[in-house]
Enzyme design. Structure first.
Site, PDB file in Angstrom:
ATOM      1  N   HIS A  79       0.833  -1.203   0.000  1.00  0.00           N
ATOM      2  CA  HIS A  79       0.000   0.000   0.000  1.00  0.00           C
ATOM      3  C   HIS A  79       0.865   1.251   0.000  1.00  0.00           C
ATOM      4  O   HIS A  79       2.059   1.227   0.331  1.00  0.00           O
ATOM      5  CB  HIS A  79      -0.908   0.000   1.232  1.00  0.00           C
ATOM      6  CG  HIS A  79      -0.146   0.003   2.538  1.00  0.00           C
ATOM      7  ND1 HIS A  79       0.401   1.150   3.088  1.00  0.00           N
ATOM      8  CD2 HIS A  79       0.181  -1.012   3.373  1.00  0.00           C
ATOM      9  CE1 HIS A  79       1.010   0.846   4.213  1.00  0.00           C
ATOM     10  NE2 HIS A  79       0.904  -0.468   4.413  1.00  0.00           N
ATOM     11  N   GLU A 161      -2.330  -7.215   7.325  1.00  0.00           N
ATOM     12  CA  GLU A 161      -1.103  -6.913   8.052  1.00  0.00           C
ATOM     13  C   GLU A 161      -0.948  -7.844   9.254  1.00  0.00           C
ATOM     14  O   GLU A 161      -1.937  -8.417   9.745  1.00  0.00           O
ATOM     15  CB  GLU A 161      -1.146  -5.449   8.520  1.00  0.00           C
ATOM     16  CG  GLU A 161       0.018  -4.991   9.383  1.00  0.00           C
ATOM     17  CD  GLU A 161       1.344  -5.007   8.640  1.00  0.00           C
ATOM     18  OE1 GLU A 161       1.875  -6.117   8.434  1.00  0.00           O
ATOM     19  OE2 GLU A 161       1.842  -3.916   8.297  1.00  0.00           O
TER      20      GLU A 161
END
Length: 266
Positions: A79, A161
């Protein structure tokens, strides 16, 4: 053998190979549920010689199908810059999954989209993305480069994550990160969170699912390009699983490093 209507030719060949192995293992040439009788080494060698050429031909045919049905490339994308990257105190009041991109992060996503489009051209693309907000925002920025071109997208929670706990106190996290460097990043477990080993397990499971999809034998379901939208640690863990890195090799790679192009045999 008859080919059932909903069974792909790839699956049919796999079934045929399994039946041949069973026949070769059976003492009478037919498949039996009961335990087989003892077979002399000479008899076993004779059977292997008789069945091996056909099994070898089937294995080569299956290998060709797998190569044909797998994508041309797998692209890993982290990201863009997030608010948490520039202000770590954001994690103390905002769930990690809801941390958004900065303006610069959106610009990075847009630039990344142009690069991916240049790389894949008009080839088909399937995006798998982490459900975290910053990843979804990066995906939206990337998709601007694919306006007018159909793409496939799929949310994949296993690409999320590493879990560092719930709300994260900056001072406590600073001490924990120091401890992690001493203990080893792969094995260190965050309180109420995950260790790198947990991430390794779910990424390994995802890779198994991914390649089962590739090898399903249905060419129309496999895109030419597979893009994994995820996080820095997940990219390293994926590479560790895919390229069979050791723990020591994993520990030598950092998120901020520029990897360049990494090529592997699909």
């Amino acid at each position: 053998l008859p080919l059932p209507g909903r069974m792909s030719r790839y699956t049919h060949t796999c079934v045929l190979r399994l039946l041949l192995v069973c026949v070769a293992a059976s003492s009478s040439g037919s498949v039996r549920v009961s335990a087989p009788r003892a077979v002399s080494p000479l008899e076993a060698t004779s059977r292997e010689r008789g069945i091996s050429p056909l099994l070898g031909w089937l294995d080569r045919r299956l290998a060709r199908w797998r190569r044909r049905n797998r994508p041309k490339r797998i692209i890993l994308v982290r990201h863009g810059e997030s608010i948490g990257n520039v202000n770590s105190s954001a994690y103390s009041s905002t769930p990690d999954s809801q941390i958004s991109l900065t303006e610069r992060g959106f610009e990075q996503g847009t630039a990344c989209g142009r690069e991916i489009r240049r790389l894949v051209g008009n080839g088909s693309v399937r995006f798998y993305y982490s459900p975290y907000l910053r990843v979804r925002q990066t995906l939206l920025a990337i998709l601007q480069a694919f306006e007018g071109q159909p793409v496939e997208i799929a949310s994949e929670p296993r690409l999320r994550e590493q879990d560092f706990g719930n709300f994260q106190d900056p001072l406590s996290m600073s001490r924990l990160r120091e401890d992690r460097m001493k203990f080893g990043r792969f094995f260190f477990r965050f309180p109420n969170g995950e260790a790198g080993t947990d991430v390794f397990d779910r990424v390994s499971d995802f890779i198994s699912t991914l390649f089962a999809h590739f090898d399903s034998g249905e060419r129309r379901r496999t895109a030419d390009n597979c893009v994994l939208m995820t996080h820095g640690l997940l990219m390293r863990i994926f590479s560790m699983c895919y390229f069979h890195w050791t723990v020591s090799e994993f520990e030598q790679v950092r998120s901020g490093e520029i990897w360049g192009d990494i090529w592997g045999d699909l």
